[in-house]
Scaffold this active site. Structure first.
Site, short mmCIF file in Angstrom:
data_model
loop_
_atom_site.label_atom_id
_atom_site.label_comp_id
_atom_site.label_asym_id
_atom_site.label_seq_id
_atom_site.Cartn_x
_atom_site.Cartn_y
_atom_site.Cartn_z
N ASP A 40 0.84 -1.20 0.00
CA ASP A 40 0.00 0.00 0.00
C ASP A 40 0.88 1.25 0.00
O ASP A 40 1.81 1.37 0.78
CB ASP A 40 -0.94 0.05 1.20
CG ASP A 40 -2.19 0.87 0.90
OD1 ASP A 40 -3.29 0.29 0.84
OD2 ASP A 40 -2.06 2.10 0.71
N SER A 75 4.38 2.23 -5.04
CA SER A 75 3.20 2.33 -5.88
C SER A 75 3.14 1.11 -6.80
O SER A 75 4.18 0.57 -7.19
CB SER A 75 3.27 3.60 -6.74
OG SER A 75 2.25 3.54 -7.72
N SER A 151 -15.32 -2.65 -11.80
CA SER A 151 -16.37 -1.94 -11.08
C SER A 151 -17.63 -1.93 -11.94
O SER A 151 -17.53 -1.96 -13.17
CB SER A 151 -15.90 -0.50 -10.84
OG SER A 151 -17.00 0.32 -10.53
N TYR A 164 -12.43 6.72 -14.41
CA TYR A 164 -12.43 5.49 -13.60
C TYR A 164 -13.11 4.33 -14.36
O TYR A 164 -12.60 3.22 -14.40
CB TYR A 164 -13.18 5.82 -12.31
CG TYR A 164 -13.32 4.72 -11.30
CD1 TYR A 164 -12.25 4.35 -10.49
CD2 TYR A 164 -14.53 4.07 -11.11
CE1 TYR A 164 -12.39 3.37 -9.52
CE2 TYR A 164 -14.69 3.09 -10.15
CZ TYR A 164 -13.61 2.74 -9.35
OH TYR A 164 -13.76 1.76 -8.40
N SER A 166 -13.47 3.94 -17.53
CA SER A 166 -12.65 3.51 -18.68
C SER A 166 -11.52 2.60 -18.22
O SER A 166 -11.25 1.57 -18.84
CB SER A 166 -12.04 4.73 -19.39
OG SER A 166 -13.05 5.60 -19.82
N LYS A 168 -11.47 0.81 -15.52
CA LYS A 168 -12.02 -0.44 -14.98
C LYS A 168 -12.43 -1.39 -16.11
O LYS A 168 -12.22 -2.60 -16.02
CB LYS A 168 -13.20 -0.14 -14.07
CG LYS A 168 -12.82 0.51 -12.74
CD LYS A 168 -11.76 -0.29 -12.02
CE LYS A 168 -11.67 0.00 -10.52
NZ LYS A 168 -10.53 -0.70 -9.90
P1 NAI Z 1 -9.70 1.98 -0.44
O1 NAI Z 1 -9.40 3.40 -0.76
O2 NAI Z 1 -10.11 1.65 0.94
O3 NAI Z 1 -8.46 1.05 -0.81
C1 NAI Z 1 -7.61 1.30 -1.89
C2 NAI Z 1 -6.20 1.20 -1.40
O4 NAI Z 1 -5.30 1.34 -2.51
C3 NAI Z 1 -5.84 2.32 -0.42
O5 NAI Z 1 -5.39 1.76 0.81
C4 NAI Z 1 -4.76 3.12 -1.12
O6 NAI Z 1 -3.77 3.65 -0.26
C5 NAI Z 1 -4.19 2.07 -2.07
N1 NAI Z 1 -3.52 2.68 -3.22
C6 NAI Z 1 -3.94 3.72 -3.98
N2 NAI Z 1 -3.05 4.00 -4.94
C7 NAI Z 1 -2.05 3.09 -4.81
C8 NAI Z 1 -0.86 2.84 -5.54
N3 NAI Z 1 -0.51 3.61 -6.59
N4 NAI Z 1 -0.07 1.83 -5.15
C9 NAI Z 1 -0.40 1.07 -4.08
N5 NAI Z 1 -1.51 1.25 -3.35
C10 NAI Z 1 -2.34 2.25 -3.72
O7 NAI Z 1 -10.83 1.54 -1.46
P2 NAI Z 1 -11.59 0.13 -1.70
O8 NAI Z 1 -13.01 0.45 -1.81
O9 NAI Z 1 -11.15 -0.89 -0.75
O10 NAI Z 1 -11.11 -0.21 -3.18
C11 NAI Z 1 -10.39 -1.36 -3.54
C12 NAI Z 1 -10.57 -1.59 -5.02
O11 NAI Z 1 -11.93 -1.92 -5.29
C13 NAI Z 1 -10.25 -0.38 -5.90
O12 NAI Z 1 -9.61 -0.82 -7.07
C14 NAI Z 1 -11.61 0.18 -6.22
O13 NAI Z 1 -11.61 0.93 -7.39
C15 NAI Z 1 -12.42 -1.09 -6.32
N6 NAI Z 1 -13.84 -0.90 -6.18
C16 NAI Z 1 -14.39 -0.62 -4.97
C17 NAI Z 1 -15.74 -0.47 -4.85
C18 NAI Z 1 -16.40 -0.26 -3.55
O14 NAI Z 1 -17.64 -0.28 -3.51
N7 NAI Z 1 -15.66 -0.08 -2.46
C19 NAI Z 1 -16.62 -0.49 -6.04
C20 NAI Z 1 -15.97 -0.88 -7.24
C21 NAI Z 1 -14.62 -1.05 -7.29
#
Ligand code: NAI
Length: 318
Positions: A40, A75, A151, A164, A166, A168
């Site tokens: 992370d 990253s 997503s 986003y 696009s 996904k």
């Molecule tokens: P979140 O924000 O809690 O977790 C995402 C994590 O990715 C964060 O801890 C962040 O620090 C980390 N991160 C961001 N950029 C980074 C990088 N360049 N390198 C390494 N780590 C990085 O969000 P969530 O909801 O847990 O999302 C997880 C995945 O699920 C994402 O890809 C999100 O787009 C996808 N998603 C989530 C949905 C939801 O309802 N929560 C809906 C659809 C998709």
């Protein structure tokens, strides 16, 4: 009690595992015997900043519960370093969960190039780089399980998320192709379109619904499709709040036209109801399922197309 799905001896990289969904995946894999790289960057929701705290806390949590994990703060764009962390500490990688993500939501009219580029870089380029960095290891060991995180926004489109959605949907395409290339090496790739409470969705749902949409409801399917016994490959699952779906493409039965001088817009208009009729659908999962050569051959034998209303574009600029 049924036998527990175990990951002993397996090494999993979970990107973006410092919070939200990724944290739950990391905890689950570790509790089932996998050694886990908790990656992370520790930045904010829109991708700014970085910190080691998020990953460290999850590693701590896993270790306290008796599991094995190591943190990585790079990253996903620096994928080689993430994979090196796994190889250096655990000697291999078996499972890659491409989960890291950010949001830069804006209506299309307000979207900047920066909003587009950063979201593309983290989601699409990040997942590509991570997958590429694991690929030769997976091929050599003839085993690999990859999960892409798409997503509903990508599958269906969503207001304010052109960047986003696009990225996904591109991940669906990436998964579909590497699923085909990886199959003979026992490298499988699948996609989830999750919906769950996290900092990404905290202002999207009313509080009582938000509380019921636990990330814990997503993790079991992720574990299942990434297990060595899973035969799922090249598939899409949509899930959240305890509901699970499998998603596939549907197309209409279609219409074959003769490609001669009668093949005009009006000829297509005349058959429009049939072209768009889904009462006898097909579910293609590969380009090869459509025999274009035979279709082209058959088209030659057809009589001219029935004429339909023709159309003009006077006054318009194309
Ligand atoms: P979140 O924000 O809690 O977790 C995402 C994590 O990715 C964060 O801890 C962040 O620090 C980390 N991160 C961001 N950029 C980074 C990088 N360049 N390198 C390494 N780590 C990085 O969000 P969530 O909801 O847990 O999302 C997880 C995945 O699920 C994402 O890809 C999100 O787009 C996808 N998603 C989530 C949905 C939801 O309802 N929560 C809906 C659809 C998709």
């Amino acid at each position: 009690m049924s036998e527990q799905l175990r990951f002993d001896g397996r090494v999993a990289i979970v990107t973006g595992a410092g919070g939200g969904l990724g944290r739950i995946y990391a905890l689950l894999f570790a509790s089932r015997g996998a050694k886990v790289v908790v990656n992370d960057l520790g930045g904010s929701r829109d991708g700014s900043g970085n910190s080691s705290r998020a990953a460290d806390q999850v590693v701590e949590e896993i270790r306290r519960a008796g599991g094995t994990a190591v943190a990585n703060y790079d990253s996903v764009e620096d994928a080689e370093k993430v994979v090196q962390t796994a190889v250096k500490n655990f000697g291999r990688v078996d499972i890659l969960i491409n989960n890291a993500g950010i949001l830069r939501d804006r209506s299309f009219i307000k979207l900047t190039d920066d909003d587009w580029d950063l979201v593309m870089r983290v989601h699409l380029r990040g997942s590509y780089k991570m997958t590429k960095a694991c690929w030769s290891l997976f091929r050599e060991q003839k085993f690999g399980r990859i999960l892409m995180t798409a997503s509903g926004s990508g599958l269906y489109g969503n207001y304010g998320q052109s960047n986003y959605s696009s990225a996904k949907m591109a991940l669906v395409a990436l998964s579909n192709t590497i699923a085909k290339e990886g199959e003979k090496y026992n490298i499988f790739s699948n996609v989830i379109a999750p919906i769950a409470a996290s900092r990404l969705t905290e202002n999207v749902f009313p509080p009582e619904i938000f509380a019921a949409m636990k990330p814990d409801f997503i993790a079991p399917l992720v574990a299942l499709v990434c297990h060595e016994n899973s035969e799922e490959n090249g598939h899409i699952f949509e899930l959240g709040a305890g509901q699970f779906y499998k998603v596939r493409y549907e197309r209409s039965e279609g219409v074959l036209f003769k490609a001669d001088a009668s093949f005009l817009p009006g000829a297509i208009a005349a058959q429009w109801n049939k072209i768009t009729d889904f009462s006898n659908p097909q579910y293609p999962s590969s380009i090869a399922e459509t025999d274009w050569v035979t279709l082209a051959d058959t088209a030659k034998t057809l009589t001219s197309n029935p004429a339909g209303p023709d159309m003009r574009f006077d006054g318009q600029v194309a």
